[in-house]
Design an enzyme around this catalytic site. Structure first.
Site: not given
Ligand code: PAP
Length: 354
Positions: A87-88, A146
């Site tokens: 998502t982020t 979501h």
């Molecule tokens: P959310 O639903 O709380 O917003 P979301 O962004 O969907 O979370 O997922 C977080 C995951 O995206 C994290 O994965 P990990 O725990 O396996 O590390 C996070 O690291 C990853 N993430 C966030 N920003 C990016 C980015 N710019 N590029 C790639 N992966 C990312």
């Protein structure tokens, strides 16, 4: 005649959010109803089951209010996901694409604001009684939810708004959720063992789970209305970020011009939103979305595909893969595509590209 606001001019900036107050209010009429629903207490946040999905108890009254009251506008664009699926990143990319002519890349809002501030999670705004912020946003808006497709507010569907959905290998979603869960624990609460998170996740008892039903609803809708529902996989974003950025831009009606492509604007968007860049920014290290919440670094843990290898034994991985295969059988969708070797290559490629 006044010019129509176009997403390609970038959404107008949001009013700065009030950060110094605790969550002010949850809509009370729905709170009573929520307390009668099935309860799951295994995670750091309590979940309630509503219309087939497990919602954070704190958010559900707001989601219900949103479902009833949200009025979409025809030019709204929605970023949608099961949490921990990318998502982020998708928010950052979409926002960077539509604001690319408005801000230079070295002075872009994404350098000083977390992507969740640039593209608000409507579910939370409604759950904290701050839905007027969403109402007050000038068009064209980029909004995030979501909610599963079946529970989206009616007006989003009836107005045929553009929907962008991202999904991810369930094994990595689980690992990401487990870490995030343990970061969100209140003081004195023990971290939950991974095996417990695994069991709850496989049963579908996880925030916004069952994951498979969430993904399938959007997958099926994307098959029915491909021009209105763009269905993305986190792993393909890792593999081919440039292609996905171009696809996203086209989908939201702001395709890159040949000049932009020649000047490297697509690369700039990919670079600005890359994991390493975002993770290195002060706002994403020590910033917070709300005073009582985790620091923003929790949204940038490891990135990449295949971290499940470090937390699951092969038997667990096979079991979760089997659940996924059974749930998706006949749909034409696969989510287990990334094996360990492929994951290693993808991560190396991504590092090389940015
Ligand atoms: P959310 O639903 O709380 O917003 P979301 O962004 O969907 O979370 O997922 C977080 C995951 O995206 C994290 O994965 P990990 O725990 O396996 O590390 C996070 O690291 C990853 N993430 C966030 N920003 C990016 C980015 N710019 N590029 C790639 N992966 C990312």
């Amino acid at each position: 005649m006044a010019a129509q606001p176009s997403l390609c001019n970038g959404p107008p900036p949001m009013e700065p959010q009030e950060k110094n107050g605790a969550d002010p209010r949850a809509p009370t009429s729905y709170t009573d109803l929520t307390s009668t629903l099935p309860l799951e207490e295994g995670w750091a946040i309590r979940l309630r089951k509503y219309q087939g999905f497990w919602f954070p108890q704190q958010i559900l009254p707001g989601s219900m209010a949103m479902q009833q009251n949200f009025k979409a506008r025809p030019d709204d664009v929605f970023v949608l996901s099961h949490p921990k699926s990318g998502t982020t990143w998708l928010k950052a990319l979409t926002y960077a694409i539509v604001t690319r002519t408005k801000y230079p890349f070295d002075r872009h809002p994404l350098l000083s604001q977390n992507p969740h501030e640039c593209v608000p999670l409507m579910d939370r705004s409604y759950s904290t009684g701050q839905d007027s912020e969403i109402e007050a946003m000038p068009s064209p808006r980029i909004l995030n939810s979501h909610l599963p497709y079946s529970l989206l507010p009616h007006s989003i569907k009836s107005l045929d708004c553009q929907l962008i959905y991202v999904c991810r290998d369930p094994k990595d979603v689980l690992v990401s959720r487990w870490f995030f869960n343990n970061r969100m624990r209140s003081e004195g609460m023990e971290p939950i063992p991974f095996t417990k998170a695994f069991e709850m996740f496989c049963e579908g008892n996880s925030p916004y789970g069952p994951l498979w039903e969430h993904v399938l609803e959007y997958w099926e809708e994307s098959q029915r209305r491909p021009d209105k529902v763009l269905f993305l996989k986190y792993e393909e974003m890792l593999e081919e970020p440039m292609r996905i950025v171009k696809r996203l831009a086209q989908f939201v009606g702001c395709p890159f011009t040949p000049e932009e492509e020649k000047e490297g604007v697509v690369e700039e968007v990919v670079k600005l939103c890359s994991f390493d860049k975002m993770k290195s920014l002060e706002v994403n290290i020590s910033g917070k979305l709300r005073p009582e919440f985790v620091t923003n670094d929790a949204f940038f843990r490891k990135g990449g595909a295949g971290d499940w290898r470090n937390h699951m034994d092969p038997e667990m991985a096979r079991k979760l893969d089997r659940v996924t295969e059974q749930k998706l059988e006949g749909s034409g969708l696969t989510l287990n595509a990334v094996g360990v070797e492929a994951a290693a290559t993808i991560n190396a490629d991504v590092q090389a590209q940015v």
